[in-house]
Design a protein around this motif. Structure first.
Motif, PDB file in Angstrom:
ATOM      1  N   SER B  66       0.824  -1.209   0.000  1.00  0.00           N
ATOM      2  CA  SER B  66       0.000   0.000   0.000  1.00  0.00           C
ATOM      3  C   SER B  66       0.859   1.260   0.000  1.00  0.00           C
ATOM      4  CB  SER B  66      -0.957  -0.006   1.184  1.00  0.00           C
ATOM      5  OG  SER B  66      -0.221  -0.155   2.370  1.00  0.00           O
ATOM      6  N   GLU B  67       2.187   1.108   0.012  1.00  0.00           N
ATOM      7  CA  GLU B  67       3.079   2.252  -0.125  1.00  0.00           C
ATOM      8  C   GLU B  67       3.539   2.356  -1.584  1.00  0.00           C
ATOM      9  OE1 GLU B  67       3.570   0.219   2.591  1.00  0.00           O
ATOM     10  OE2 GLU B  67       2.735   1.711   3.966  1.00  0.00           O
ATOM     11  N   GLY B  68       3.946   3.547  -1.952  1.00  0.00           N
ATOM     12  CA  GLY B  68       4.533   3.718  -3.272  1.00  0.00           C
ATOM     13  C   GLY B  68       5.978   3.238  -3.240  1.00  0.00           C
ATOM     14  N   ALA B  69       6.400   2.499  -4.262  1.00  0.00           N
ATOM     15  CA  ALA B  69       7.790   2.046  -4.354  1.00  0.00           C
ATOM     16  C   ALA B  69       8.384   2.608  -5.641  1.00  0.00           C
ATOM     17  CB  ALA B  69       7.856   0.524  -4.366  1.00  0.00           C
ATOM     18  N   ILE B  70       9.581   3.213  -5.503  1.00  0.00           N
ATOM     19  CA  ILE B  70      10.170   3.902  -6.656  1.00  0.00           C
ATOM     20  C   ILE B  70      11.664   3.600  -6.692  1.00  0.00           C
ATOM     21  CG2 ILE B  70      10.493   6.170  -7.778  1.00  0.00           C
ATOM     22  CD1 ILE B  70       8.402   6.442  -4.841  1.00  0.00           C
ATOM     23  N   THR B  71      12.224   3.369  -7.861  1.00  0.00           N
ATOM     24  CA  THR B  71      13.683   3.409  -7.993  1.00  0.00           C
ATOM     25  C   THR B  71      14.040   4.549  -8.937  1.00  0.00           C
ATOM     26  OG1 THR B  71      13.873   1.838  -9.826  1.00  0.00           O
ATOM     27  CG2 THR B  71      13.936   0.921  -7.610  1.00  0.00           C
ATOM     28  N   LEU B  72      15.130   5.227  -8.584  1.00  0.00           N
ATOM     29  CA  LEU B  72      15.583   6.383  -9.363  1.00  0.00           C
ATOM     30  C   LEU B  72      17.008   6.162  -9.825  1.00  0.00           C
ATOM     31  CD1 LEU B  72      14.781   9.562  -7.207  1.00  0.00           C
ATOM     32  CD2 LEU B  72      13.410   8.589  -9.041  1.00  0.00           C
ATOM     33  N   GLY B  73      17.310   6.580 -11.052  1.00  0.00           N
ATOM     34  CA  GLY B  73      18.692   6.594 -11.507  1.00  0.00           C
ATOM     35  C   GLY B  73      19.426   7.774 -10.880  1.00  0.00           C
ATOM     36  N   ASP B  75      20.410  10.356 -12.158  1.00  0.00           N
ATOM     37  CA  ASP B  75      19.929  11.638 -12.686  1.00  0.00           C
ATOM     38  C   ASP B  75      18.516  11.966 -12.208  1.00  0.00           C
ATOM     39  OD1 ASP B  75      18.656   9.615 -14.006  1.00  0.00           O
ATOM     40  OD2 ASP B  75      19.089  10.336 -16.032  1.00  0.00           O
ATOM     41  N   GLY B  76      17.967  11.152 -11.282  1.00  0.00           N
ATOM     42  CA  GLY B  76      16.656  11.455 -10.722  1.00  0.00           C
ATOM     43  C   GLY B  76      15.481  10.979 -11.571  1.00  0.00           C
ATOM     44  N   VAL B  77      15.773  10.207 -12.620  1.00  0.00           N
ATOM     45  CA  VAL B  77      14.691   9.701 -13.474  1.00  0.00           C
ATOM     46  C   VAL B  77      14.100   8.422 -12.853  1.00  0.00           C
ATOM     47  CG1 VAL B  77      14.213   8.598 -15.709  1.00  0.00           C
ATOM     48  CG2 VAL B  77      15.510  10.719 -15.615  1.00  0.00           C
ATOM     49  N   VAL B  78      12.771   8.330 -12.871  1.00  0.00           N
ATOM     50  CA  VAL B  78      12.090   7.157 -12.321  1.00  0.00           C
ATOM     51  C   VAL B  78      12.330   5.954 -13.246  1.00  0.00           C
ATOM     52  CG1 VAL B  78       9.858   6.155 -11.677  1.00  0.00           C
ATOM     53  CG2 VAL B  78      10.296   8.599 -11.282  1.00  0.00           C
ATOM     54  N   LEU B  79      13.063   4.971 -12.742  1.00  0.00           N
ATOM     55  CA  LEU B  79      13.344   3.777 -13.541  1.00  0.00           C
ATOM     56  C   LEU B  79      12.279   2.718 -13.318  1.00  0.00           C
ATOM     57  CD1 LEU B  79      17.175   3.561 -12.838  1.00  0.00           C
ATOM     58  CD2 LEU B  79      16.047   4.492 -14.866  1.00  0.00           C
ATOM     59  N   TYR B  80      11.661   2.784 -12.144  1.00  0.00           N
ATOM     60  CA  TYR B  80      10.599   1.842 -11.830  1.00  0.00           C
ATOM     61  C   TYR B  80       9.716   2.459 -10.766  1.00  0.00           C
ATOM     62  CZ  TYR B  80       8.023  -2.103  -9.960  1.00  0.00           C
ATOM     63  OH  TYR B  80       6.999  -2.916  -9.547  1.00  0.00           O
ATOM     64  N   CYS B  81       8.423   2.240 -10.867  1.00  0.00           N
ATOM     65  CA  CYS B  81       7.557   2.536  -9.722  1.00  0.00           C
ATOM     66  C   CYS B  81       6.356   1.613  -9.799  1.00  0.00           C
ATOM     67  CB  CYS B  81       7.136   4.002  -9.672  1.00  0.00           C
ATOM     68  SG  CYS B  81       5.943   4.480 -10.910  1.00  0.00           S
ATOM     69  N   ALA B 145      14.417   6.845   1.818  1.00  0.00           N
ATOM     70  CA  ALA B 145      15.311   6.544   0.689  1.00  0.00           C
ATOM     71  C   ALA B 145      16.563   5.825   1.154  1.00  0.00           C
ATOM     72  CB  ALA B 145      15.699   7.846  -0.016  1.00  0.00           C
ATOM     73  N   SER B 146      17.046   4.947   0.303  1.00  0.00           N
ATOM     74  CA  SER B 146      18.355   4.334   0.509  1.00  0.00           C
ATOM     75  C   SER B 146      18.954   4.122  -0.886  1.00  0.00           C
ATOM     76  CB  SER B 146      18.214   3.008   1.258  1.00  0.00           C
ATOM     77  OG  SER B 146      17.345   2.156   0.549  1.00  0.00           O
ATOM     78  N   GLY B 152      27.244  -1.468 -11.021  1.00  0.00           N
ATOM     79  CA  GLY B 152      28.187  -0.356 -10.949  1.00  0.00           C
ATOM     80  C   GLY B 152      27.540   1.012 -10.958  1.00  0.00           C
ATOM     81  N   GLN B 153      26.214   1.063 -11.037  1.00  0.00           N
ATOM     82  CA  GLN B 153      25.514   2.354 -11.040  1.00  0.00           C
ATOM     83  C   GLN B 153      24.804   2.552  -9.717  1.00  0.00           C
ATOM     84  OE1 GLN B 153      22.972   3.918 -14.238  1.00  0.00           O
ATOM     85  NE2 GLN B 153      23.189   1.915 -15.143  1.00  0.00           N
ATOM     86  N   ARG B 154      24.747   3.809  -9.251  1.00  0.00           N
ATOM     87  CA  ARG B 154      23.979   4.083  -8.045  1.00  0.00           C
ATOM     88  C   ARG B 154      22.494   4.172  -8.393  1.00  0.00           C
ATOM     89  NH1 ARG B 154      25.528   9.424  -5.950  1.00  0.00           N
ATOM     90  NH2 ARG B 154      27.338   8.424  -5.040  1.00  0.00           N
ATOM     91  N   VAL B 155      21.693   3.434  -7.636  1.00  0.00           N
ATOM     92  CA  VAL B 155      20.244   3.486  -7.812  1.00  0.00           C
ATOM     93  C   VAL B 155      19.618   3.831  -6.469  1.00  0.00           C
ATOM     94  CG1 VAL B 155      18.172   2.137  -8.349  1.00  0.00           C
ATOM     95  CG2 VAL B 155      20.247   1.818  -9.713  1.00  0.00           C
ATOM     96  N   TYR B 156      18.713   4.810  -6.468  1.00  0.00           N
ATOM     97  CA  TYR B 156      18.002   5.193  -5.247  1.00  0.00           C
ATOM     98  C   TYR B 156      16.723   4.359  -5.134  1.00  0.00           C
ATOM     99  CZ  TYR B 156      20.930   9.371  -5.359  1.00  0.00           C
ATOM    100  OH  TYR B 156      21.994  10.236  -5.377  1.00  0.00           O
ATOM    101  N   CYS B 157      16.491   3.835  -3.941  1.00  0.00           N
ATOM    102  CA  CYS B 157      15.262   3.071  -3.687  1.00  0.00           C
ATOM    103  C   CYS B 157      14.411   3.877  -2.714  1.00  0.00           C
ATOM    104  CB  CYS B 157      15.579   1.717  -3.066  1.00  0.00           C
ATOM    105  SG  CYS B 157      16.654   0.725  -4.114  1.00  0.00           S
ATOM    106  N   LEU B 158      13.205   4.222  -3.114  1.00  0.00           N
ATOM    107  CA  LEU B 158      12.348   5.081  -2.296  1.00  0.00           C
ATOM    108  C   LEU B 158      11.031   4.386  -1.975  1.00  0.00           C
ATOM    109  CD1 LEU B 158      14.201   7.062  -4.107  1.00  0.00           C
ATOM    110  CD2 LEU B 158      12.587   8.800  -3.474  1.00  0.00           C
ATOM    111  N   VAL B 159      10.534   4.684  -0.773  1.00  0.00           N
ATOM    112  CA  VAL B 159       9.209   4.223  -0.390  1.00  0.00           C
ATOM    113  C   VAL B 159       8.395   5.446   0.026  1.00  0.00           C
ATOM    114  CG1 VAL B 159       7.860   2.849   1.238  1.00  0.00           C
ATOM    115  CG2 VAL B 159      10.011   1.941   0.323  1.00  0.00           C
TER     116      VAL B 159
END
Lengths: 109, 169
Positions: B66-73, B75-81, B145-146, B152-159
């Motif tokens: 029931s939470e939103g799940a997002i990954t960001l590259g 550059d801040g672009v949403v790669l998945y939600c 966020a974590s 080899g790329q940094r990906v942000y994981c957000l809830v």
């Protein structure tokens, strides 16, 4: 979902102007291949079509009905919906020339 | 002589028709879910790709939560939600994926988002901020966020937790 925008070629602001590109990229969830495809397509769009494109990224796990509409057989698949004719590119999108051709982007010389 | 040429061409056409039918059949089988895996030649021999994601249960969990799940590259672009996050924005999922997250954050909240992402690089971080929904309404959310390294790329994981229901209560 019924969120698929219709082509609005007849809207007043687009008459006489170059048509906006509508691109649809089909991916599968949060896989490495999906991530690469999104980054590659966005990079090329920003470099060649900045401000005049709409990109839809469709996760076929979450929106399977859209994959059926466009008869997707594998991911990633990039479809150029507008301007016509429709073109599709299946698989690896790392070949820049191939993707630009698929996007119908002509290099400015 | 001419007859021989015609015969040769006819048999070549039949052969090509057969090859095409086989290709069509293979594609149709994949498209309609008749195959369980795809086999792809790689430099170290064939690789077998299961059509079921090996982390199937995790994917279902993310899609159903029931939470939103997002990954960001980077550059801040949403790669998945997930669909839940798109619903918080009242936007079609396909318009949120592939777009910069900042596009959905009112300008006065952008510094909070930037801070969150900076802190996430060195550990878990969280912040309250607002998102724009498509209707122009601001939606208060709690965003944690974590980061992970993916190829080899940094990906942000957000809830994202929608706070509007809590505030209304």
């Amino acid at each position: 979902m019924s969120g698929k925008p219709k082509a609005s070629a007849e809207s007043p602001e687009t008459i006489g102007a170059p048509q906006r590109h509508l691109l649809r990229l089909y991916v599968t969830g949060a896989t490495a291949g999906s991530t690469r495809a999104i980054q590659q397509v966005r990079r090329l769009c920003e470099e060649h079509l900045a401000g005049s494109y709409d990109l839809e990224v469709i996760d076929i796990y979450q929106l399977p009905s859209l994959a059926k509409d466009d008869q997707i057989i594998a991911t990633p698949t990039l479809i150029k919906v507008l301007p016509a004719p429709l073109r599709r590119l299946i698989g690896d999108l790392s070949n820049v020339d191939k993707v630009l051709f698929g996007m119908d982007v002509r290099e400015q010389s | 002589m001419a007859e021989d040429i015609v015969k040769g061409l006819q048999s070549r056409i039949a052969e090509l028709e057969q090859m095409l039918a086989e290709s069509d059949q293979a594609l149709e089988a994949i498209r309609t879910g008749q195959v369980e895996s795809l086999v792809v030649d790689g430099p170290n021999g064939p690789r077998i790709y299961s059509l079921e994601w090996s982390t199937y249960s995790f994917r279902v969990l993310v899609e159903a939560m029931s939470e939103g799940a997002i990954t960001l590259g980077d550059d801040g672009v949403v790669l998945y939600c997930n669909l839940r996050f798109a619903k918080m924005l009242l936007a079609p999922l396909e318009r949120v994926m592939g777009s910069p997250l900042g596009k959905w954050v009112p300008a006065r909240w952008l510094p909070a988002l930037t801070d969150l992402l900076r802190q996430a690089v060195s550990g878990d971080a969280r912040v309250k901020l607002c998102l724009f929904s498509t209707g122009g309404v601001e939606v208060p959310i709690y965003l944690s966020a974590s980061t992970i390294q993916d190829n080899g790329q940094r990906v942000y994981c957000l809830v994202a937790t929608d706070l509007s229901a809590h505030q209304a209560a």
